[in-house]
Design a protein around this motif. Structure first.
Motif, PDB file in Angstrom:
ATOM      1  N   GLU A  25     -18.247  -3.656   2.715  1.00  0.00           N
ATOM      2  CA  GLU A  25     -17.833  -5.059   2.964  1.00  0.00           C
ATOM      3  C   GLU A  25     -18.978  -6.017   2.686  1.00  0.00           C
ATOM      4  O   GLU A  25     -18.796  -7.081   2.084  1.00  0.00           O
ATOM      5  CB  GLU A  25     -17.370  -5.217   4.414  1.00  0.00           C
ATOM      6  CG  GLU A  25     -15.948  -4.735   4.628  1.00  0.00           C
ATOM      7  CD  GLU A  25     -15.628  -4.468   6.092  1.00  0.00           C
ATOM      8  OE1 GLU A  25     -16.378  -4.959   6.984  1.00  0.00           O
ATOM      9  OE2 GLU A  25     -14.644  -3.735   6.348  1.00  0.00           O
ATOM     10  N   LYS A  26     -20.183  -5.668   3.136  1.00  0.00           N
ATOM     11  CA  LYS A  26     -21.354  -6.553   2.916  1.00  0.00           C
ATOM     12  C   LYS A  26     -21.598  -6.742   1.418  1.00  0.00           C
ATOM     13  O   LYS A  26     -21.865  -7.852   0.962  1.00  0.00           O
ATOM     14  CB  LYS A  26     -22.608  -5.962   3.562  1.00  0.00           C
ATOM     15  CG  LYS A  26     -22.551  -5.871   5.069  1.00  0.00           C
ATOM     16  CD  LYS A  26     -23.042  -7.152   5.702  1.00  0.00           C
ATOM     17  CE  LYS A  26     -23.070  -7.043   7.223  1.00  0.00           C
ATOM     18  NZ  LYS A  26     -23.266  -8.336   7.879  1.00  0.00           N
ATOM     19  N   HIS A  27     -21.510  -5.664   0.663  1.00  0.00           N
ATOM     20  CA  HIS A  27     -21.744  -5.764  -0.779  1.00  0.00           C
ATOM     21  C   HIS A  27     -20.699  -6.679  -1.418  1.00  0.00           C
ATOM     22  O   HIS A  27     -21.009  -7.476  -2.300  1.00  0.00           O
ATOM     23  CB  HIS A  27     -21.705  -4.378  -1.444  1.00  0.00           C
ATOM     24  CG  HIS A  27     -22.919  -3.540  -1.164  1.00  0.00           C
ATOM     25  ND1 HIS A  27     -23.259  -2.435  -1.900  1.00  0.00           N
ATOM     26  CD2 HIS A  27     -23.897  -3.661  -0.224  1.00  0.00           C
ATOM     27  CE1 HIS A  27     -24.373  -1.902  -1.427  1.00  0.00           C
ATOM     28  NE2 HIS A  27     -24.780  -2.633  -0.405  1.00  0.00           N
ATOM     29  N   LYS A  28     -19.456  -6.524  -0.947  1.00  0.00           N
ATOM     30  CA  LYS A  28     -18.362  -7.325  -1.514  1.00  0.00           C
ATOM     31  C   LYS A  28     -18.541  -8.803  -1.163  1.00  0.00           C
ATOM     32  O   LYS A  28     -18.447  -9.674  -2.041  1.00  0.00           O
ATOM     33  CB  LYS A  28     -17.031  -6.810  -0.949  1.00  0.00           C
ATOM     34  CG  LYS A  28     -15.843  -7.125  -1.823  1.00  0.00           C
ATOM     35  CD  LYS A  28     -14.617  -6.366  -1.369  1.00  0.00           C
ATOM     36  CE  LYS A  28     -13.422  -6.862  -2.151  1.00  0.00           C
ATOM     37  NZ  LYS A  28     -12.173  -6.337  -1.640  1.00  0.00           N
ATOM     38  N   GLU A  29     -18.866  -9.062   0.105  1.00  0.00           N
ATOM     39  CA  GLU A  29     -19.087 -10.454   0.561  1.00  0.00           C
ATOM     40  C   GLU A  29     -20.136 -11.165  -0.283  1.00  0.00           C
ATOM     41  O   GLU A  29     -20.020 -12.336  -0.592  1.00  0.00           O
ATOM     42  CB  GLU A  29     -19.645 -10.440   2.006  1.00  0.00           C
ATOM     43  CG  GLU A  29     -18.635 -10.515   3.101  1.00  0.00           C
ATOM     44  CD  GLU A  29     -19.313 -10.229   4.456  1.00  0.00           C
ATOM     45  OE1 GLU A  29     -20.501 -10.577   4.636  1.00  0.00           O
ATOM     46  OE2 GLU A  29     -18.638  -9.619   5.297  1.00  0.00           O
ATOM     47  N   HIS A  30     -21.197 -10.422  -0.634  1.00  0.00           N
ATOM     48  CA  HIS A  30     -22.309 -11.015  -1.382  1.00  0.00           C
ATOM     49  C   HIS A  30     -22.080 -10.995  -2.892  1.00  0.00           C
ATOM     50  O   HIS A  30     -22.919 -11.449  -3.641  1.00  0.00           O
ATOM     51  CB  HIS A  30     -23.633 -10.302  -1.054  1.00  0.00           C
ATOM     52  CG  HIS A  30     -24.166 -10.664   0.302  1.00  0.00           C
ATOM     53  ND1 HIS A  30     -23.637 -10.137   1.450  1.00  0.00           N
ATOM     54  CD2 HIS A  30     -25.157 -11.520   0.670  1.00  0.00           C
ATOM     55  CE1 HIS A  30     -24.291 -10.641   2.493  1.00  0.00           C
ATOM     56  NE2 HIS A  30     -25.213 -11.486   2.051  1.00  0.00           N
ATOM     57  N   GLY A  31     -20.974 -10.397  -3.309  1.00  0.00           N
ATOM     58  CA  GLY A  31     -20.657 -10.370  -4.747  1.00  0.00           C
ATOM     59  C   GLY A  31     -21.525  -9.400  -5.522  1.00  0.00           C
ATOM     60  O   GLY A  31     -21.715  -9.570  -6.735  1.00  0.00           O
ATOM     61  N   ASN A  83     -24.258  -3.134  -6.605  1.00  0.00           N
ATOM     62  CA  ASN A  83     -23.466  -2.434  -5.585  1.00  0.00           C
ATOM     63  C   ASN A  83     -23.950  -0.975  -5.474  1.00  0.00           C
ATOM     64  O   ASN A  83     -23.229  -0.041  -5.791  1.00  0.00           O
ATOM     65  CB  ASN A  83     -21.993  -2.515  -6.008  1.00  0.00           C
ATOM     66  CG  ASN A  83     -21.060  -1.866  -5.010  1.00  0.00           C
ATOM     67  OD1 ASN A  83     -21.384  -1.745  -3.829  1.00  0.00           O
ATOM     68  ND2 ASN A  83     -19.890  -1.432  -5.488  1.00  0.00           N
ATOM     69  N   ASN A  98     -17.941   1.491   5.787  1.00  0.00           N
ATOM     70  CA  ASN A  98     -17.102   0.274   5.722  1.00  0.00           C
ATOM     71  C   ASN A  98     -17.974  -0.978   5.717  1.00  0.00           C
ATOM     72  O   ASN A  98     -17.777  -1.891   4.917  1.00  0.00           O
ATOM     73  CB  ASN A  98     -16.173   0.192   6.952  1.00  0.00           C
ATOM     74  CG  ASN A  98     -14.968   1.091   6.796  1.00  0.00           C
ATOM     75  OD1 ASN A  98     -14.599   1.451   5.674  1.00  0.00           O
ATOM     76  ND2 ASN A  98     -14.359   1.467   7.918  1.00  0.00           N
ATOM     77  N   THR A  99     -18.937  -1.003   6.632  1.00  0.00           N
ATOM     78  CA  THR A  99     -19.804  -2.186   6.756  1.00  0.00           C
ATOM     79  C   THR A  99     -20.558  -2.430   5.456  1.00  0.00           C
ATOM     80  O   THR A  99     -20.630  -3.561   4.959  1.00  0.00           O
ATOM     81  CB  THR A  99     -20.824  -1.976   7.912  1.00  0.00           C
ATOM     82  OG1 THR A  99     -20.098  -1.682   9.081  1.00  0.00           O
ATOM     83  CG2 THR A  99     -21.684  -3.205   8.123  1.00  0.00           C
TER      84      THR A  99
END
Ligand code: FEO
Length: 392
Positions: free
Chosen positions: A384-390, A244, A380-381
């Motif tokens: 969110e992208k980092h979170k989505e991909h774990g 991250n 934000n993007t």
């Protein structure tokens, strides 16, 4: 310095280059380096594994002063920091044969003008008996050139991988003693030299699982008498998902781009994303390369110079493209005065990066409220992208 014994009849005979500060006229060496050569005395034959950089040939030849015969010179890699003194070794031992891969022979012939009949080429898995010691050659292309091989000394379970698993670190410690320092130097070395070949390295690591390895003796930096230290580090660098982390290299000429960078760094930090910010006017490119090893996203910050990106930013983009990190997202932020093609030009400079390009934020002049809002959206993007991909 005297030869240093690794195992009975196996010696380090390297050269420590304390004061070298640049490699290949490109790579910074804050801690110098070493060129490790090794001598293996079998009951019937003697082998020299790798040589040293030409300016340090005298150091190698001094080690060999009392050695009456060398039968084989193992050339794991043709780059001159390991091969450049082979011609001098052959002058002293004209009957010695250079053992290398077929590609290694082509390259050594071209680079050093070594005569054809001095070579014996070996195939993958081929062995060479020195009497009571056996060398096995493991073809491992692209660590760091296409001709590279590793040499495994079966009886002593020592792997001689030349560049692979090395570090640019001048030290009198034969083995790793300061793990933190060697980890840092090895990661820098991986980032600058090995990262473009991480897919090949992943395969080589898999192949090495079939070997019992007690010691790794690379040709730069200290040796690994606890090989799991460097093997596990490499597995993480080549295989693990990115973290991250956003790497943000930038230049600012009059403060507009810097204001945007500072705002975005704060916005990302607030959203729990780690940011590594580099002002390219003063950055050590080795540090930038190291940051790219684990990063999930690169955000490039540039002002506009003659319609395009600042030349230092273009250089950083070229470098990132060449190093092929496992980054997944890229974005561009910056500013212009009267017109800009910086985004289009920078986007065209990173074809090797298999990334999703996130919407750029480009400000006309000093950023204002709408630009800061766009930077919040970009933060934000990314989060969110980092979170989505774990990516953690
Ligand atoms: Fe240490 Fe690729 O040479």
């Amino acid at each position: 310095m005297e030869p240093r014994e690794l195992k009975p009849k196996v010696y380090w005979i390297g050269a420590i280059d304390w004061d070298r500060r640049l490699f290949d006229a490109l790579i910074p060496l804050p801690d110098g380096t070493s060129y490790n050569a090794y001598l293996v005395h079998g009951s019937h034959k003697v082998a020299l594994i790798d040589a040293v950089d030409p300016p340090m040939t005298d150091v190698l030849m001094a080690y060999l002063e009392d050695i009456p015969a060398i039968d084989y010179v193992i050339a794991n890699h043709a780059e001159q920091d390991h091969s450049g003194s082979i011609s001098c070794v052959l002058d002293k031992y004209p009957n010695a044969k250079v053992i290398t891969t077929p590609k290694g022979k082509d390259m050594l012939t071209a680079l050093l003008l070594i005569p054809e009949d001095s070579f014996i080429t070996v195939s993958d898995g081929e062995t060479l008996s020195l009497g009571d010691k056996t060398l096995e050659f493991i073809h491992a292309p692209w660590v760091h050139w296409p001709e590279t091989m590793l040499t495994y000394l079966r009886e002593d379970k020592i792997l001689f991988p030349c560049d692979l698993f090395g570090s640019h670190l001048a030290t009198t410690d034969l083995y790793v003693t300061d793990g933190g320092q060697v980890y840092e130097a090895s990661k820098r070395y991986y980032a600058e030299i090995m990262m473009p070949f991480r897919t090949s390295i992943e395969k080589h690591l898999e192949k090495l699982k079939g070997y019992e390895i007690d010691m790794i003796a690379p040709s730069h930096g200290p040796l690994h008498d606890k090989p799991s230290f460097i093997l596990e580090a490499y597995r993480g660098w080549v295989s693990d998902p990115p973290k991250n982390i956003v790497v943000l290299p930038y230049i600012s000429m009059h403060g507009s781009t810097k204001k945007m960078v500072e705002y975005l760094v704060g916005a990302l930090a607030q959203r729990g994303v780690t940011v590594k910010q580099f002002d390219l006017a003063v950055t050590d490119i080795g540090k930038l390369a190291m940051a790219l090893v684990d990063a999930a996203t690169i955000v490039i910050g540039t002002p506009t110079v003659l319609v395009g990106p600042h030349p230092n930013v273009a250089y950083a983009a070229f470098l990132a493209n060449a190093l092929r990190p496992k980054v997944k997202f890229v974005s561009i932020i910056g500013s212009y005065g009267w017109g800009s093609k910086a985004v289009e030009q920078l986007s065209g400079m990173i074809p090797n990066l298999k990334v999703e390009v996130l919407g750029p934020v480009i400000s006309k002049g000093f950023p204002e409220a709408s630009d800061f809002k766009a930077l919040d959206n970009l933060a934000n993007t990314i989060a969110e992208k980092h979170k989505e991909h774990g990516f953690a």
